[in-house]
Design a protein around this motif. Sequence first.
Motif, PDB file in Angstrom:
ATOM      1  N   ALA A   1     101.362  17.238 -33.636  1.00 25.34           N
ATOM      2  CA  ALA A   1     100.980  17.673 -32.322  1.00 25.34           C
ATOM      3  C   ALA A   1      99.521  17.557 -31.759  1.00 25.34           C
ATOM      4  O   ALA A   1      99.430  16.450 -30.900  1.00 25.34           O
ATOM      5  CB  ALA A   1     101.403  18.694 -31.515  1.00 25.34           C
ATOM      6  N   ALA A   2      98.317  17.435 -32.939  1.00 25.49           N
ATOM      7  CA  ALA A   2      97.310  17.131 -32.938  1.00 25.49           C
ATOM      8  C   ALA A   2      96.413  16.261 -33.121  1.00 25.49           C
ATOM      9  O   ALA A   2      95.650  15.906 -32.309  1.00 25.49           O
ATOM     10  CB  ALA A   2      96.406  18.340 -33.661  1.00 25.49           C
ATOM     11  N   HIS A   3      96.956  15.270 -33.965  1.00 29.70           N
ATOM     12  CA  HIS A   3      97.271  14.323 -34.040  1.00 29.70           C
ATOM     13  C   HIS A   3      96.918  13.268 -33.141  1.00 29.70           C
ATOM     14  O   HIS A   3      96.546  12.357 -32.920  1.00 29.70           O
ATOM     15  CB  HIS A   3      97.624  13.832 -35.800  1.00 29.70           C
ATOM     16  N   GLN A   4      98.840  13.574 -32.588  1.00 29.49           N
ATOM     17  CA  GLN A   4      98.909  12.953 -31.802  1.00 29.49           C
ATOM     18  C   GLN A   4      98.110  13.358 -29.886  1.00 29.49           C
ATOM     19  O   GLN A   4      98.135  12.700 -28.932  1.00 29.49           O
ATOM     20  CB  GLN A   4     100.216  12.466 -31.342  1.00 29.49           C
ATOM     21  N   GLY A   5      96.950  14.167 -30.070  1.00 31.70           N
ATOM     22  CA  GLY A   5      96.528  14.948 -28.613  1.00 31.70           C
ATOM     23  C   GLY A   5      97.226  15.664 -27.917  1.00 31.70           C
ATOM     24  O   GLY A   5      97.038  15.464 -27.066  1.00 31.70           O
ATOM     25  N   GLU A   6      98.150  16.317 -28.088  1.00 32.06           N
ATOM     26  CA  GLU A   6      98.826  16.784 -27.644  1.00 32.06           C
ATOM     27  C   GLU A   6      98.688  18.754 -27.473  1.00 32.06           C
ATOM     28  O   GLU A   6      98.046  19.312 -28.625  1.00 32.06           O
ATOM     29  CB  GLU A   6     100.132  16.565 -27.639  1.00 32.06           C
ATOM     30  N   ALA A   7      98.313  19.235 -26.160  1.00 27.45           N
ATOM     31  CA  ALA A   7      98.019  20.466 -25.761  1.00 27.45           C
ATOM     32  C   ALA A   7      99.113  21.439 -27.418  1.00 27.45           C
ATOM     33  O   ALA A   7      98.339  22.591 -26.919  1.00 27.45           O
ATOM     34  CB  ALA A   7      97.885  20.908 -24.969  1.00 27.45           C
TER      35      ALA A   7
ATOM     36  N   GLU B   1     105.203  22.204 -27.802  1.00 28.19           N
ATOM     37  CA  GLU B   1     106.702  22.236 -27.364  1.00 28.19           C
ATOM     38  C   GLU B   1     107.014  20.558 -26.707  1.00 28.19           C
ATOM     39  O   GLU B   1     107.404  19.792 -26.386  1.00 28.19           O
ATOM     40  CB  GLU B   1     106.771  23.230 -25.826  1.00 28.19           C
ATOM     41  N   THR B   2     104.769  20.085 -25.841  1.00 25.12           N
ATOM     42  CA  THR B   2     105.685  19.268 -25.586  1.00 25.12           C
ATOM     43  C   THR B   2     105.012  17.803 -26.337  1.00 25.12           C
ATOM     44  O   THR B   2     105.622  16.921 -25.790  1.00 25.12           O
ATOM     45  CB  THR B   2     104.112  18.908 -24.742  1.00 25.12           C
ATOM     46  N   TRP B   3     104.457  18.117 -27.563  1.00 25.88           N
ATOM     47  CA  TRP B   3     104.818  17.223 -28.624  1.00 25.88           C
ATOM     48  C   TRP B   3     106.383  17.245 -28.941  1.00 25.88           C
ATOM     49  O   TRP B   3     106.816  15.785 -29.458  1.00 25.88           O
ATOM     50  CB  TRP B   3     104.210  17.493 -29.589  1.00 25.88           C
ATOM     51  N   LEU B   4     107.411  18.461 -29.056  1.00 25.49           N
ATOM     52  CA  LEU B   4     108.391  17.721 -29.543  1.00 25.49           C
ATOM     53  C   LEU B   4     109.458  17.438 -28.548  1.00 25.49           C
ATOM     54  O   LEU B   4     110.566  16.417 -29.121  1.00 25.49           O
ATOM     55  CB  LEU B   4     109.088  19.420 -29.379  1.00 25.49           C
TER      56      LEU B   4
ATOM     57  N   ALA C   1     106.722  10.988 -38.579  1.00 27.09           N
ATOM     58  CA  ALA C   1     106.841   9.913 -40.078  1.00 27.09           C
ATOM     59  C   ALA C   1     105.425   9.588 -39.432  1.00 27.09           C
ATOM     60  O   ALA C   1     104.914   9.551 -40.408  1.00 27.09           O
ATOM     61  CB  ALA C   1     107.668   8.891 -40.187  1.00 27.09           C
ATOM     62  N   GLU C   2     105.032   9.155 -38.532  1.00 25.05           N
ATOM     63  CA  GLU C   2     103.881   8.040 -38.513  1.00 25.05           C
ATOM     64  C   GLU C   2     102.398   9.092 -38.540  1.00 25.05           C
ATOM     65  O   GLU C   2     101.794   9.208 -38.799  1.00 25.05           O
ATOM     66  CB  GLU C   2     103.986   7.893 -36.165  1.00 25.05           C
ATOM     67  N   SER C   3     102.673  11.129 -37.839  1.00 28.66           N
ATOM     68  CA  SER C   3     101.511  11.406 -38.700  1.00 28.66           C
ATOM     69  C   SER C   3     101.452  11.783 -39.441  1.00 28.66           C
ATOM     70  O   SER C   3     100.634  11.865 -40.576  1.00 28.66           O
ATOM     71  CB  SER C   3     101.724  12.629 -37.329  1.00 28.66           C
ATOM     72  N   VAL C   4     103.276  11.612 -39.925  1.00 26.41           N
ATOM     73  CA  VAL C   4     103.266  12.532 -41.225  1.00 26.41           C
ATOM     74  C   VAL C   4     101.825  11.561 -42.443  1.00 26.41           C
ATOM     75  O   VAL C   4     101.503  11.617 -43.576  1.00 26.41           O
ATOM     76  CB  VAL C   4     104.054  13.013 -41.803  1.00 26.41           C
ATOM     77  N   SER C   5     102.382  10.505 -42.490  1.00 26.06           N
ATOM     78  CA  SER C   5     102.183   9.461 -42.982  1.00 26.06           C
ATOM     79  C   SER C   5     100.923   8.809 -43.163  1.00 26.06           C
ATOM     80  O   SER C   5      99.878   8.297 -44.029  1.00 26.06           O
ATOM     81  CB  SER C   5     103.306   8.317 -43.116  1.00 26.06           C
TER      82      SER C   5
END
Length: 220
Positions: free
Chosen positions: A106-112, A115-118, A130-134
Motif C-alpha cells: 500500500a505504501a509503495h503504491q501511494g495508498e493511505a 483497506e483502500t489498497w486492498l 506481485a507488482e510491489s513484491v517483485s
Amino acid sequence: MEITLYLVRHGKTVFNAVGRLQGWSDSPLMPEGREAALALGSSLRSEAVFDAAFASSSPRALETARLVLRAAGQEGLQITALEALREYCFGGFEGEKTQTVYEMAAAHQGEADVETWLHRYRHGTHNILAESVSALDPLKLAETERQFVGRLQKGMAQLVESVPEGGNVLLVSHGMAITALLKNIDSAAVLYRSVKNATVLKLHFNGAKWRILSKNIQYS
C-alpha cells in the motif's frame, strides 16, 4: 480430447491460520485442513472417477491430493507433481506476515491505508501485489506477474500433454495460482483473492481452450 478438471486449493495450513505468506515455502496442514480435504474427497466420490491426478510439488498440495483421493476411493491413483504449478514466489518475503506485506505494498503504491489498497487490488486489472513484491524484494527472487502467469501456463500445458486421452482430472494447487489460472481464462471471472481452502472449481478443456464451469466461487 476433452478434460474435466477438478481444481482444488490445498487444505488449511499453519501459515494460513497465523496469517503468514507461504509461496514456495511450506507449512503443515492443520487438522481442520486434513479433515476438509477428506470431506471434499468424500463429496467427489459419487461425482467423478478420476483418470489422472496432479498437484503442485509443494508438500501441502501433495498431501491434500492424497487425502482427497483416499476419501474418494482412489488411493491407488498416482499423483504427478508439477513444479510449474507451485504458488507465487514471494522471494525475501516468504514467511512474512500477510498484513505486513499488504502495508508495504500500500505504501509503495501511494495508498493511505491497507483497506483502500486492498479494494484496488481485489478489483484491479492486473496483480498489483506481485507488482510491489517483485519490485521491493531484497533478494530479487520474487516473481513478476508475467513470470508467474507464464510459469503456470507451462504447467497447464504439461498437464494436458500428460493426459492425451482426456477424462476427469484432479489438480491441487494454491490460492494465488488458482486465481491467476482463472483470470487467464476469463479476467472478469474472479477477484484477486484466494478461493477457500479445500474447495473445488470445475474447468473444461475442449482440446483447444479452457472454460470455467463453476459459477459460485467462495473466497477465503
